[in-house]
Design a protein around this motif. Structure first.
Motif, PDB file in Angstrom:
ATOM      1  N   GLN A  18       0.800  -1.221   0.000  1.00  0.00           N
ATOM      2  CA  GLN A  18       0.000   0.000   0.000  1.00  0.00           C
ATOM      3  C   GLN A  18       0.835   1.275   0.000  1.00  0.00           C
ATOM      4  N   GLU A  19       2.098   1.180   0.318  1.00  0.00           N
ATOM      5  CA  GLU A  19       2.972   2.353   0.380  1.00  0.00           C
ATOM      6  C   GLU A  19       4.145   2.181  -0.577  1.00  0.00           C
ATOM      7  N   PRO A  20       4.053   2.768  -1.760  1.00  0.00           N
ATOM      8  CA  PRO A  20       5.164   2.612  -2.710  1.00  0.00           C
ATOM      9  C   PRO A  20       6.362   3.478  -2.336  1.00  0.00           C
ATOM     10  N   GLY A  21       7.492   3.138  -2.906  1.00  0.00           N
ATOM     11  CA  GLY A  21       8.650   4.002  -2.789  1.00  0.00           C
ATOM     12  C   GLY A  21       8.361   5.300  -3.530  1.00  0.00           C
ATOM     13  N   THR A  22       9.100   6.334  -3.209  1.00  0.00           N
ATOM     14  CA  THR A  22       8.804   7.646  -3.788  1.00  0.00           C
ATOM     15  C   THR A  22      10.070   8.326  -4.301  1.00  0.00           C
ATOM     16  N   SER A 120      10.048   0.228  -8.216  1.00  0.00           N
ATOM     17  CA  SER A 120       8.773   0.772  -8.653  1.00  0.00           C
ATOM     18  C   SER A 120       8.424   1.916  -7.711  1.00  0.00           C
ATOM     19  N   LEU A 121       8.406   3.150  -8.241  1.00  0.00           N
ATOM     20  CA  LEU A 121       8.289   4.351  -7.409  1.00  0.00           C
ATOM     21  C   LEU A 121       7.198   5.271  -7.946  1.00  0.00           C
ATOM     22  N   ILE A 122       6.713   6.154  -7.086  1.00  0.00           N
ATOM     23  CA  ILE A 122       5.818   7.202  -7.573  1.00  0.00           C
ATOM     24  C   ILE A 122       6.529   8.540  -7.523  1.00  0.00           C
ATOM     25  N   LEU A 123       6.107   9.419  -8.420  1.00  0.00           N
ATOM     26  CA  LEU A 123       6.545  10.807  -8.384  1.00  0.00           C
ATOM     27  C   LEU A 123       5.636  11.522  -7.393  1.00  0.00           C
ATOM     28  N   LEU A 124       6.186  11.907  -6.256  1.00  0.00           N
ATOM     29  CA  LEU A 124       5.385  12.607  -5.247  1.00  0.00           C
ATOM     30  C   LEU A 124       4.721  13.835  -5.849  1.00  0.00           C
TER      31      LEU A 124
END
Length: 152
Positions: A18-22, A120-124
């Motif tokens: 539920q909490e991806p890397g950022t 696998s990361l999100i762009l904050l």
């Protein structure tokens, strides 16, 4: 009485993670500017927007609408793996819905494959945060529409 339509993602399993890397916009911009990392070779930026693709997209991004991602995970993984890409950065408008879900689905898939070589990361803050970061960021937006971002 009309029943509300189920959200698009209800057709797929919820991500286990539920909490991806950022990554912050500053970290991504530095990576893009420094030239030590090459888009499509070392990292991949994925714009998950479909019908709200206004305002432009971050240079070097591919467009893969979130609604089509889950069934395509094996293909997406195989292409990323074959290209030797080690970092996938997902984003949508805010990266709180589609971006987070996509990053988590892909993280789950990587875990199933036992692959620790890809992040696998999100762009904050997503593209909204990027566009509001000022001239140094909007210069990296292809098709940038200033009037669109002024209303966001």
């Amino acid at each position: 009485m009309d029943t509300p339509e189920a959200p698009w993602h209800a057709a797929f399993p919820a991500p286990r993670k539920q909490e991806p890397g950022t990554m912050t916009r500053g970290e991504v911009l530095k990576m893009m500017r420094d030239g030590g990392s090459v888009a499509g070779k070392d990292y991949l930026l994925v714009d998950l927007r479909r019908t709200d693709h206004q305002g432009g997209t971050i240079r070097g991004s591919i467009n893969l609408p979130a609604q089509s991602l889950y069934p395509a995970l094996p293909t997406v993984y195989n292409m990323i793996k074959a290209a030797g890409i080690c970092r996938v950065i997902w984003y949508c408008s805010s990266s709180r819905g589609r971006g987070t879900r996509a990053a988590c689905w892909f993280s789950d898939y990587l875990e199933e494959k036992g692959d620790e070589s890809i992040q696998s990361l999100i762009l904050l803050e997503g593209l909204k945060g990027w566009a509001k970061g000022g001239p140094e960021y909007v210069n990296w937006v292809d098709g940038y529409e200033k009037t669109y971002w002024e209303t966001q």
